[in-house]
Design an enzyme around this catalytic site. Structure first.
Site, mmCIF file in Angstrom:
data_model
loop_
_atom_site.group_PDB
_atom_site.id
_atom_site.type_symbol
_atom_site.label_atom_id
_atom_site.label_comp_id
_atom_site.label_asym_id
_atom_site.label_seq_id
_atom_site.Cartn_x
_atom_site.Cartn_y
_atom_site.Cartn_z
ATOM 1 N N ASP A 30 43.515 37.544 49.655
ATOM 2 C CA ASP A 30 44.304 38.762 50.100
ATOM 3 C C ASP A 30 44.806 38.188 51.588
ATOM 4 O O ASP A 30 44.332 37.224 52.145
ATOM 5 C CB ASP A 30 43.224 39.436 50.526
ATOM 6 C CG ASP A 30 43.578 40.888 50.979
ATOM 7 O OD1 ASP A 30 44.661 41.052 50.676
ATOM 8 O OD2 ASP A 30 42.830 41.790 51.349
ATOM 9 N N ARG A 34 50.277 40.662 55.111
ATOM 10 C CA ARG A 34 50.129 40.554 56.871
ATOM 11 C C ARG A 34 50.794 39.115 57.232
ATOM 12 O O ARG A 34 51.219 39.178 58.237
ATOM 13 C CB ARG A 34 48.638 40.632 56.989
ATOM 14 C CG ARG A 34 48.046 42.215 57.119
ATOM 15 C CD ARG A 34 46.583 42.475 56.966
ATOM 16 N NE ARG A 34 46.143 42.093 55.681
ATOM 17 C CZ ARG A 34 45.046 42.073 55.317
ATOM 18 N NH1 ARG A 34 43.996 41.985 56.165
ATOM 19 N NH2 ARG A 34 44.688 41.963 54.060
ATOM 20 N N ARG A 43 57.464 40.732 52.752
ATOM 21 C CA ARG A 43 56.226 40.477 51.733
ATOM 22 C C ARG A 43 56.378 39.440 50.951
ATOM 23 O O ARG A 43 55.332 38.620 50.728
ATOM 24 C CB ARG A 43 55.563 41.695 51.388
ATOM 25 C CG ARG A 43 55.183 42.684 52.332
ATOM 26 C CD ARG A 43 54.760 44.115 51.579
ATOM 27 N NE ARG A 43 53.702 44.064 50.800
ATOM 28 C CZ ARG A 43 52.191 43.917 51.077
ATOM 29 N NH1 ARG A 43 52.248 43.907 52.367
ATOM 30 N NH2 ARG A 43 51.430 43.782 49.948
ATOM 31 N N HIS A 47 53.771 36.122 49.559
ATOM 32 C CA HIS A 47 53.504 35.938 48.262
ATOM 33 C C HIS A 47 53.764 34.346 47.717
ATOM 34 O O HIS A 47 52.875 33.808 47.221
ATOM 35 C CB HIS A 47 53.913 36.840 47.267
ATOM 36 C CG HIS A 47 53.448 38.272 47.354
ATOM 37 N ND1 HIS A 47 52.144 38.600 47.523
ATOM 38 C CD2 HIS A 47 53.951 39.331 47.366
ATOM 39 C CE1 HIS A 47 51.667 39.877 47.691
ATOM 40 N NE2 HIS A 47 53.092 40.487 47.648
ATOM 41 N N SER A 75 46.171 42.880 40.029
ATOM 42 C CA SER A 75 45.281 43.811 39.370
ATOM 43 C C SER A 75 45.864 44.810 38.648
ATOM 44 O O SER A 75 46.942 45.066 39.001
ATOM 45 C CB SER A 75 44.291 44.318 40.749
ATOM 46 O OG SER A 75 45.265 45.381 41.500
ATOM 47 N N GLU A 77 45.727 47.915 39.407
ATOM 48 C CA GLU A 77 45.938 48.603 40.549
ATOM 49 C C GLU A 77 47.478 48.418 41.179
ATOM 50 O O GLU A 77 48.016 49.152 41.761
ATOM 51 C CB GLU A 77 44.953 48.919 41.572
ATOM 52 C CG GLU A 77 43.793 49.751 41.194
ATOM 53 C CD GLU A 77 42.906 48.849 40.150
ATOM 54 O OE1 GLU A 77 42.733 47.815 40.571
ATOM 55 O OE2 GLU A 77 42.566 49.488 39.353
ATOM 56 N N ASN A 78 47.616 46.958 41.095
ATOM 57 C CA ASN A 78 48.958 46.436 41.824
ATOM 58 C C ASN A 78 50.190 46.926 40.971
ATOM 59 O O ASN A 78 51.387 46.893 41.745
ATOM 60 C CB ASN A 78 48.848 44.854 41.621
ATOM 61 C CG ASN A 78 48.074 44.098 42.529
ATOM 62 O OD1 ASN A 78 47.528 43.201 42.430
ATOM 63 N ND2 ASN A 78 47.555 44.858 43.804
ATOM 64 N N TRP A 79 50.345 47.595 40.039
ATOM 65 C CA TRP A 79 51.218 48.231 39.356
ATOM 66 C C TRP A 79 51.823 49.328 40.337
ATOM 67 O O TRP A 79 53.029 49.768 40.219
ATOM 68 C CB TRP A 79 51.162 48.815 38.272
ATOM 69 C CG TRP A 79 50.711 47.721 37.054
ATOM 70 C CD1 TRP A 79 49.630 47.651 36.336
ATOM 71 C CD2 TRP A 79 51.756 46.913 36.291
ATOM 72 N NE1 TRP A 79 49.686 46.600 35.513
ATOM 73 C CE2 TRP A 79 50.924 46.257 35.410
ATOM 74 C CE3 TRP A 79 53.071 46.599 36.517
ATOM 75 C CZ2 TRP A 79 51.474 45.255 34.436
ATOM 76 C CZ3 TRP A 79 53.743 45.660 35.454
ATOM 77 C CH2 TRP A 79 52.820 44.946 34.861
ATOM 78 N N SER A 206 37.215 45.357 45.546
ATOM 79 C CA SER A 206 38.455 45.952 44.850
ATOM 80 C C SER A 206 38.550 45.561 43.501
ATOM 81 O O SER A 206 39.623 45.121 42.873
ATOM 82 C CB SER A 206 39.791 45.183 45.647
ATOM 83 O OG SER A 206 39.712 45.328 47.085
HETATM 84 C C1 FPP Z 1 46.710 40.063 48.118
HETATM 85 O O1 FPP Z 1 47.838 40.209 49.207
HETATM 86 C C2 FPP Z 1 47.493 39.350 47.145
HETATM 87 C C3 FPP Z 1 47.900 39.541 45.963
HETATM 88 C C4 FPP Z 1 47.987 41.276 45.411
HETATM 89 C C5 FPP Z 1 48.645 38.865 45.105
HETATM 90 C C6 FPP Z 1 48.048 37.342 45.099
HETATM 91 C C7 FPP Z 1 49.174 36.477 44.576
HETATM 92 C C8 FPP Z 1 49.374 35.405 44.839
HETATM 93 C C9 FPP Z 1 48.854 34.271 45.577
HETATM 94 C C10 FPP Z 1 50.743 34.820 44.405
HETATM 95 C C11 FPP Z 1 50.861 34.566 42.995
HETATM 96 C C12 FPP Z 1 49.702 34.347 41.955
HETATM 97 C C13 FPP Z 1 49.701 33.769 40.973
HETATM 98 C C14 FPP Z 1 48.613 33.891 40.126
HETATM 99 C C15 FPP Z 1 50.871 32.800 40.594
HETATM 100 P P1 FPP Z 1 48.461 41.503 49.782
HETATM 101 O O2 FPP Z 1 49.831 41.500 49.365
HETATM 102 O O3 FPP Z 1 47.767 42.702 49.284
HETATM 103 O O4 FPP Z 1 48.365 41.391 51.472
HETATM 104 P P2 FPP Z 1 48.219 42.365 52.630
HETATM 105 O O5 FPP Z 1 46.519 42.993 52.400
HETATM 106 O O6 FPP Z 1 48.119 41.696 53.951
HETATM 107 O O7 FPP Z 1 49.333 43.443 52.355
#
Ligand code: FPP
Length: 259
Positions: A30, A34, A43, A47, A75, A77-79, A206
């Site tokens: 996570d 940020r 963002r 990633h 996840s 939910e990420n959709w 989560s």
């Molecule tokens: C959470 O950070 C992270 C994710 C939703 C995705 C994790 C993905 C990667 C590390 C990159 C690619 C993955 C693979 C398997 C190759 P957030 O975006 O929710 O961060 P935030 O809470 O600071 O907004």
């Protein structure tokens, strides 16, 4: 129908703190967004740096007695995220395996993708299947990527699988016990995680590994995922080794002695 097999008992067998090998660690990666925001970047940059952190972490994991690493890549939910961000995460998944599969396969890493396959685009399905097929006989290290994964969805799918067995006359309702149920989870037959790490200072699961987390130790670290690497992983594992796992009352040595 038999209640529990040797395989399912192995799957439930925990690792004691102090046992320096064969740890199963799961990570909620996570903080990508940020990390990018703090630098005034979109963002997507977070990633992308997150993939670099994943690479560093996979590389370092065996040095800390980890034999299985499960990471939460996307996840169910990420959709709900904006389509361009969803599309970026899909592209990164493809790019990761395009660039790293050969090296991981040669390094003895077995890859498994957890979660629902429905809804994934054909190109991702193809690369996921190729990654699993090419590494199927490896066992030096296990990398599990939860992708289109949700703990509740996985439990529902396991319940459906058992209901289907009953409908087909292959099982009776009374046959169901925990060992049989967990055979329907996408993590089966792997061990439950000994340690679940979440980065970025958030303190929740989560919808990650909801069944499997029953006796996992939880470590929350403030570091944002793109900054993660060997030092942070070492600290999390050291924290785990300082814990006493009681599994509902028994001291861990007793649990391990009786299997
Ligand atoms: C959470 O950070 C992270 C994710 C939703 C995705 C994790 C993905 C990667 C590390 C990159 C690619 C993955 C693979 C398997 C190759 P957030 O975006 O929710 O961060 P935030 O809470 O600071 O907004």
């Amino acid at each position: 129908m038999s209640r529990s097999t040797g395989a399912s008992q192995r799957a439930l067998r925990p690792v004691a703190p102090g046992d320096r090998g064969r740890l199963h660690v799961a990570i909620i990666m996570d903080g990508n967004g940020r990390w990018a925001k703090r630098r005034g970047l979109p963002r997507a940059f977070g990633h992308r740096e997150g993939v670099a952190a994943l690479r560093r972490t996979v590389e370092a994991a065996p040095d800390f007695g980890i034999e299985r690493l499960t990471v939460f890549g996307f996840s169910t939910e990420n959709w709900r995220r904006p389509p361009p961000e969803v599309s970026e995460l899909m592209s990164l998944m493809k790019a990761y395996f395009h660039s790293d599969l050969g090296r991981l396969a040669r390094g003895g890493v077995r890859i498994r993708i957890l979660g629902r396959r429905e809804g994934l685009e054909p190109e991702i399905l193809k690369i996921v299947e190729e990654a699993e097929r090419r590494t199927a006989s490896n066992d030096r290290f296990h990398l599990q990527v939860a992708f289109n994964y949700g703990g509740r969805a996985d439990i529902v799918d396991a319940a459906r699988a058992f209901a289907q067995q009953v409908a087909d006359g292959r099982a009776a309702p009374d046959d169901l016990d925990e060992a049989l149920f967990e055979r329907g989870l996408s993590t089966a037959p792997a061990s439950a995680p000994d340690l679940i790490i979440r980065t970025s200072g958030e303190r929740r699961l989560s919808n990650f590994l909801l069944w499997e987390c029953a006796y996992s130790e939880l470590v929350f670290q403030d570091v944002l995922w793109p900054d993660y690497g060997p030092e942070a992983l070492k600290a999390a594992v050291a924290d785990f080794h300082g814990r006493e796992r009681r599994f509902g009352g028994a001291v861990v040595d007793d649990v391990l002695a009786t299997g």
